[in-house]
Motif scaffolding. Structure first.
Motif, short mmCIF file in Angstrom:
data_model
loop_
_atom_site.label_atom_id
_atom_site.label_comp_id
_atom_site.label_asym_id
_atom_site.label_seq_id
_atom_site.Cartn_x
_atom_site.Cartn_y
_atom_site.Cartn_z
N LEU A 14 0.69 -1.04 0.03
CA LEU A 14 0.11 -0.42 0.21
C LEU A 14 1.04 1.50 0.34
O LEU A 14 1.33 1.32 1.22
N GLU A 16 0.38 4.64 0.33
CA GLU A 16 -0.32 6.06 0.75
C GLU A 16 -0.05 6.74 2.08
O GLU A 16 1.00 6.27 3.03
N GLU A 18 -2.30 9.00 3.98
CA GLU A 18 -2.91 9.60 5.04
C GLU A 18 -3.29 8.42 5.88
O GLU A 18 -3.38 7.26 5.84
N ASP A 21 -6.71 7.02 5.74
CA ASP A 21 -6.93 6.19 5.03
C ASP A 21 -6.18 4.51 5.48
O ASP A 21 -6.66 3.32 5.15
N ILE A 22 -4.72 5.04 6.09
CA ILE A 22 -3.81 3.35 5.61
C ILE A 22 -4.75 2.81 6.97
O ILE A 22 -4.80 0.86 7.11
N ASN A 42 4.45 5.76 2.53
CA ASN A 42 4.19 6.90 2.27
C ASN A 42 4.30 7.50 1.06
O ASN A 42 3.76 8.63 0.90
N ASP A 69 -1.85 5.44 -4.55
CA ASP A 69 -2.83 7.11 -3.81
C ASP A 69 -1.54 7.48 -5.14
O ASP A 69 -0.58 7.66 -4.81
N MET A 72 0.19 12.16 -2.55
CA MET A 72 1.04 11.75 -2.63
C MET A 72 2.47 12.51 -2.16
O MET A 72 2.58 13.45 -2.82
N THR A 99 -7.52 6.12 -5.08
CA THR A 99 -7.64 7.47 -4.34
C THR A 99 -8.51 8.18 -4.10
O THR A 99 -10.12 7.07 -5.08
N LYS A 121 -11.48 5.34 -3.45
CA LYS A 121 -11.69 5.19 -2.11
C LYS A 121 -13.45 5.87 -1.62
O LYS A 121 -13.55 6.56 -1.80
#
Length: 151
Positions: A14, A16, A18, A21-22, A42, A69, A72, A99, A121
């Motif tokens: 993943l 991501e 946020e 969201d994680i 991240n 995502d 970022m 996203t 998302k």
């Protein structure tokens, strides 16, 4: 629950930034009882370092699927996707753009960069769980993925 063909844990990366969201992704995987490893980076730079097994990621396993995502810091998901598709060692890894963007430009650009699919998302947990379940089912029950090394 779904297992990969050789009963090896399913590996998902993943990308991501946020924290909320994680946590949603972690909870959705827990609720859907997905079998496997969830690694998290991240930003796009960390994503590429992970995939190329550089620095602190030297010992990581190659993921079976990337959830990416677009928005970022340091390097966007778009930029990272372009780099993934240029690198012959990782170009064939499946990338699901996941996203909050609903921009037609983002959708078109993601496919131009050879994303395997584009998923918006959802905000609510039940919808998020449903999407994770569908991603899990499609990518690990229907699709045949290339096998990357066990390391």
């Amino acid at each position: 629950m779904i297992k990969s063909e050789a009963a090896r844990p399913i590996r998902i990366l993943l990308a991501e930034d946020e924290p909320a969201d994680i946590e949603l992704v972690k909870q959705a995987f827990k609720q859907t009882k997905i079998i496997g490893e969830l690694s998290i980076v991240n930003d796009g730079i960390e994503l590429l370092e992970f995939l190329r097994k550089e620095g602190r990621f030297e010992q990581v396993s190659t993921p079976d699927l990337i959830l990416l995502d677009l928005n970022m810091p340091r390097m966007s998901g778009r930029e990272a996707l372009a780099e993934i598709r240029k690198d012959p060692r990782i170009t064939s890894l499946p990338v699901v753009v996941m996203t909050s963007s609903s921009s037609e430009e983002d959708i078109v650009k993601s496919y131009e960069l050879h994303a395997n699919c584009f998923v918006r998302k959802p905000l609510a947990m039940p919808e998020f769980e449903k999407i994770v379940t569908e991603i899990e089912y499609f990518w690990f029950s229907i699709v045949t993925l290339p096998r990357y090394g066990e390391s």
